[in-house]
Design a protein around this motif. Structure first.
Motif, PDB file in Angstrom:
ATOM      1  N   VAL A 285      14.381  -4.307  79.183  1.00 16.61           N
ATOM      2  CA  VAL A 285      14.077  -5.525  78.436  1.00 16.61           C
ATOM      3  C   VAL A 285      13.688  -6.855  80.147  1.00 16.61           C
ATOM      4  O   VAL A 285      14.488  -6.290  81.034  1.00 16.61           O
ATOM      5  N   CYS A 286      13.086  -7.520  79.974  1.00 16.19           N
ATOM      6  CA  CYS A 286      12.849  -8.740  80.760  1.00 16.19           C
ATOM      7  C   CYS A 286      13.348  -9.949  80.560  1.00 16.19           C
ATOM      8  O   CYS A 286      12.931 -10.162  79.482  1.00 16.19           O
ATOM      9  N   ALA A 287      13.731 -10.645  81.604  1.00 19.37           N
ATOM     10  CA  ALA A 287      14.343 -12.389  80.738  1.00 19.37           C
ATOM     11  C   ALA A 287      13.183 -12.640  82.625  1.00 19.37           C
ATOM     12  O   ALA A 287      13.386 -13.154  83.013  1.00 19.37           O
ATOM     13  N   SER A 288      12.224 -13.839  81.356  1.00 11.84           N
ATOM     14  CA  SER A 288      11.177 -13.686  81.921  1.00 11.84           C
ATOM     15  C   SER A 288      11.203 -15.463  82.229  1.00 11.84           C
ATOM     16  O   SER A 288      11.638 -16.581  81.563  1.00 11.84           O
ATOM     17  N   ASN A 289      10.904 -15.869  83.713  1.00  9.06           N
ATOM     18  CA  ASN A 289      11.046 -17.291  84.135  1.00  9.06           C
ATOM     19  C   ASN A 289       9.426 -17.552  84.635  1.00  9.06           C
ATOM     20  O   ASN A 289       8.280 -16.581  84.574  1.00  9.06           O
ATOM     21  N   VAL A 290       9.110 -18.681  84.963  1.00  7.34           N
ATOM     22  CA  VAL A 290       8.079 -19.118  85.510  1.00  7.34           C
ATOM     23  C   VAL A 290       8.049 -17.748  86.808  1.00  7.34           C
ATOM     24  O   VAL A 290       6.576 -17.582  86.839  1.00  7.34           O
ATOM     25  N   HIS A 291       8.801 -18.164  87.511  1.00  2.00           N
ATOM     26  CA  HIS A 291       8.078 -16.546  88.533  1.00  2.00           C
ATOM     27  C   HIS A 291       7.390 -15.096  88.185  1.00  2.00           C
ATOM     28  O   HIS A 291       6.940 -15.256  88.867  1.00  2.00           O
ATOM     29  N   MET A 292       8.405 -15.148  86.976  1.00  2.00           N
ATOM     30  CA  MET A 292       7.277 -13.478  86.789  1.00  2.00           C
ATOM     31  C   MET A 292       6.359 -13.994  86.230  1.00  2.00           C
ATOM     32  O   MET A 292       5.611 -13.034  86.673  1.00  2.00           O
TER      33      MET A 292
ATOM     34  N   GLU B  38      19.547 -23.448  98.408  1.00  2.00           N
ATOM     35  CA  GLU B  38      18.606 -21.849  98.794  1.00  2.00           C
ATOM     36  C   GLU B  38      17.511 -22.729  98.589  1.00  2.00           C
ATOM     37  O   GLU B  38      16.113 -21.837  99.086  1.00  2.00           O
ATOM     38  N   PRO B  39      17.468 -23.669 100.562  1.00  2.00           N
ATOM     39  CA  PRO B  39      16.052 -23.828 100.936  1.00  2.00           C
ATOM     40  C   PRO B  39      15.441 -22.860 101.668  1.00  2.00           C
ATOM     41  O   PRO B  39      13.645 -23.114 101.208  1.00  2.00           O
ATOM     42  N   ARG B  40      16.013 -22.504 102.849  1.00  2.00           N
ATOM     43  CA  ARG B  40      14.592 -21.959 102.970  1.00  2.00           C
ATOM     44  C   ARG B  40      13.857 -20.261 101.686  1.00  2.00           C
ATOM     45  O   ARG B  40      13.225 -19.775 102.542  1.00  2.00           O
ATOM     46  N   ARG B  41      15.051 -20.144 101.933  1.00  2.00           N
ATOM     47  CA  ARG B  41      15.078 -18.684 101.149  1.00  2.00           C
ATOM     48  C   ARG B  41      13.947 -18.780  99.684  1.00  2.00           C
ATOM     49  O   ARG B  41      12.694 -17.813  99.514  1.00  2.00           O
ATOM     50  N   LEU B  42      13.649 -19.893  99.736  1.00  2.00           N
ATOM     51  CA  LEU B  42      13.117 -20.074  97.771  1.00  2.00           C
ATOM     52  C   LEU B  42      12.000 -21.264  97.359  1.00  2.00           C
ATOM     53  O   LEU B  42      11.353 -21.682  96.913  1.00  2.00           O
ATOM     54  N   TRP B  43      12.123 -21.478  98.787  1.00  2.00           N
ATOM     55  CA  TRP B  43      10.748 -23.192  98.946  1.00  2.00           C
ATOM     56  C   TRP B  43       9.747 -22.386  99.263  1.00  2.00           C
ATOM     57  O   TRP B  43       8.209 -22.737  98.064  1.00  2.00           O
ATOM     58  N   LYS B  44       9.350 -21.568  99.304  1.00  2.00           N
ATOM     59  CA  LYS B  44       7.719 -21.082  99.999  1.00  2.00           C
ATOM     60  C   LYS B  44       7.677 -20.502  97.994  1.00  2.00           C
ATOM     61  O   LYS B  44       6.677 -20.737  97.445  1.00  2.00           O
ATOM     62  N   ARG B  45       8.483 -19.756  97.642  1.00  2.00           N
ATOM     63  CA  ARG B  45       7.924 -19.281  96.079  1.00  2.00           C
ATOM     64  C   ARG B  45       8.562 -20.302  95.102  1.00  2.00           C
ATOM     65  O   ARG B  45       7.711 -20.332  94.483  1.00  2.00           O
TER      66      ARG B  45
ATOM     67  N   ALA C   8       7.164 -23.703  95.949  1.00  2.00           N
ATOM     68  CA  ALA C   8       5.529 -24.051  96.588  1.00  2.00           C
ATOM     69  C   ALA C   8       4.925 -23.609  96.069  1.00  2.00           C
ATOM     70  O   ALA C   8       3.598 -23.632  95.071  1.00  2.00           O
ATOM     71  N   LYS C   9       4.668 -21.587  95.527  1.00  2.00           N
ATOM     72  CA  LYS C   9       3.614 -21.678  95.519  1.00  2.00           C
ATOM     73  C   LYS C   9       2.967 -21.363  93.750  1.00  2.00           C
ATOM     74  O   LYS C   9       2.481 -21.393  93.489  1.00  2.00           O
ATOM     75  N   HIS C  10       4.512 -21.421  93.293  1.00  2.00           N
ATOM     76  CA  HIS C  10       4.083 -21.256  91.655  1.00  2.00           C
ATOM     77  C   HIS C  10       4.247 -22.420  90.650  1.00  2.00           C
ATOM     78  O   HIS C  10       3.365 -22.266  89.572  1.00  2.00           O
ATOM     79  N   ASN C  11       4.919 -22.365  90.451  1.00  2.00           N
ATOM     80  CA  ASN C  11       5.053 -23.959  89.987  1.00  2.00           C
ATOM     81  C   ASN C  11       3.909 -24.919  89.562  1.00  2.00           C
ATOM     82  O   ASN C  11       3.990 -25.767  88.590  1.00  2.00           O
ATOM     83  N   PRO C  12       3.518 -25.213  91.319  1.00  2.00           N
ATOM     84  CA  PRO C  12       2.168 -25.998  90.435  1.00  2.00           C
ATOM     85  C   PRO C  12       1.022 -25.118  89.580  1.00  2.00           C
ATOM     86  O   PRO C  12       0.597 -25.529  88.709  1.00  2.00           O
ATOM     87  N   ARG C  13       1.451 -24.206  90.696  1.00  2.00           N
ATOM     88  CA  ARG C  13       0.526 -22.683  89.656  1.00  2.00           C
ATOM     89  C   ARG C  13       0.366 -22.835  88.273  1.00  2.00           C
ATOM     90  O   ARG C  13      -0.578 -22.876  87.365  1.00  2.00           O
ATOM     91  N   PHE C  14       1.259 -22.975  87.724  1.00  2.00           N
ATOM     92  CA  PHE C  14       2.024 -22.844  86.356  1.00  2.00           C
ATOM     93  C   PHE C  14       2.094 -23.633  85.386  1.00  2.00           C
ATOM     94  O   PHE C  14       1.026 -23.575  84.348  1.00  2.00           O
ATOM     95  N   VAL C  15       1.475 -25.132  86.340  1.00  2.00           N
ATOM     96  CA  VAL C  15       1.778 -26.294  85.391  1.00  2.00           C
ATOM     97  C   VAL C  15      -0.034 -26.114  85.079  1.00  2.00           C
ATOM     98  O   VAL C  15      -0.492 -26.668  83.581  1.00  2.00           O
ATOM     99  N   GLY C  16      -0.462 -26.017  86.080  1.00  2.00           N
ATOM    100  CA  GLY C  16      -2.187 -26.060  85.761  1.00  2.00           C
ATOM    101  C   GLY C  16      -2.804 -25.064  85.051  1.00  2.00           C
ATOM    102  O   GLY C  16      -3.798 -25.231  84.136  1.00  2.00           O
TER     103      GLY C  16
END
Length: 250
Positions: free
Chosen positions: A27-34, A212-219, A221-229
């Motif tokens: 079973v997978c629990a899916s979010n925007v990252h996935m 956790e800004p240092r660990r998560l900002w790249k994720r 920044a990369k995924h969220n705008p592309r998901f919306v588009g």
């Protein structure tokens, strides 16, 4: 990527039913990252689409499902689903296993489970190394789970590693495997969860970014705008198709 419209009650009942007869499922629990990981990798898309259940873990996926016409869609958040499943497992006498985290985080989470769900059977707890395990280590861990006779295995090693691990091991374990991300740390109190209001507004990512800004900002920044588009294009395409069908019927 497939996302299933389900509920906590229905997902829990299905997971426990599979576990009681020893079926090998995951079973997978899916979010925007996935979603975006599956967009970037055909191999990973096959892994997620091969799951027996894919729940909408994040509010953006719920909104997307509703926009595409699935009015009954609701959030089935992995860490909360985990509690529902643990409650049912304790009630039905289904042994569980934990795979992921550190020895300290597992022990803290185990104490939480024993307090919240008296009688729960923790058959096995494994804290694998943060590096990829060697084939010998992997075989040892897999055998430990087999020998424990756990029928539900919560896997908390992060996306996309945990989904790939589940797909690779589902045929080797007579158990239901659930990818739970950071749920061990959330419930043991080692990592703070976003306030409920932020979760409902789909802003959990912002809370985690602040924490956790240092660990998560790249994720993000990369995924969220592309998901919306990309979703905007999918929704526009769906509307064009629907309009075409309506015109043909007319």
């Amino acid at each position: 990527m497939r996302v299933d419209a389900t509920t906590y009650a229905d997902a829990t009942a299905q997971i426990v039913a599979w576990a009681q007869v020893g079926e090998a499922r995951y079973v997978c629990a899916s979010n925007v990252h996935m979603v975006m990981e599956t967009s970037d990798s055909a191999e990973f898309r096959d892994v997620v689409n091969g799951a027996d259940l894919v729940t909408p873990d994040g509010m953006p996926l719920v909104w997307a499902l509703k926009a595409l016409g699935t009015a009954q869609a609701e959030r089935v958040y992995g860490p909360t689903l985990m509690l529902h499943v643990c409650e049912a497992a304790a009630r039905e006498g289904v042994p569980i296993a934990l795979y992921g985290g550190t020895p300290e985080s597992l022990e803290a989470f185990a104490q939480f489970l024993r307090t919240e769900y008296p009688g729960i059977e923790l058959a096995c707890m494994i804290a694998p190394p943060f590096r990829p395990p060697t084939p010998e280590e992997d075989a040892l861990y897999t055998q430990q789970i087999v020998d424990s006779e756990a029928r539900i295995v919560f896997v908390g090693i992060g996306c996309p590693k945990q989904e790939r691990w589940m797909a690779a091991h589902t045929g080797r374990l007579d158990a239901v495997l659930l990818g739970m991300g950071a749920a061990f740390d959330f419930h043991s109190g080692r990592v703070k969860q976003a306030p409920a209001a932020m979760q409902k507004l789909g802003l959990e990512w912002l809370f985690r970014l602040i924490m956790e800004p240092r660990r998560l900002w790249k994720r993000y920044a990369k995924h969220n705008p592309r998901f919306v588009g990309k979703f905007a294009l999918q929704l526009l395409g769906q509307k064009v198709i629907d309009q075409g069908r309506t015109a043909r019927k007319g």
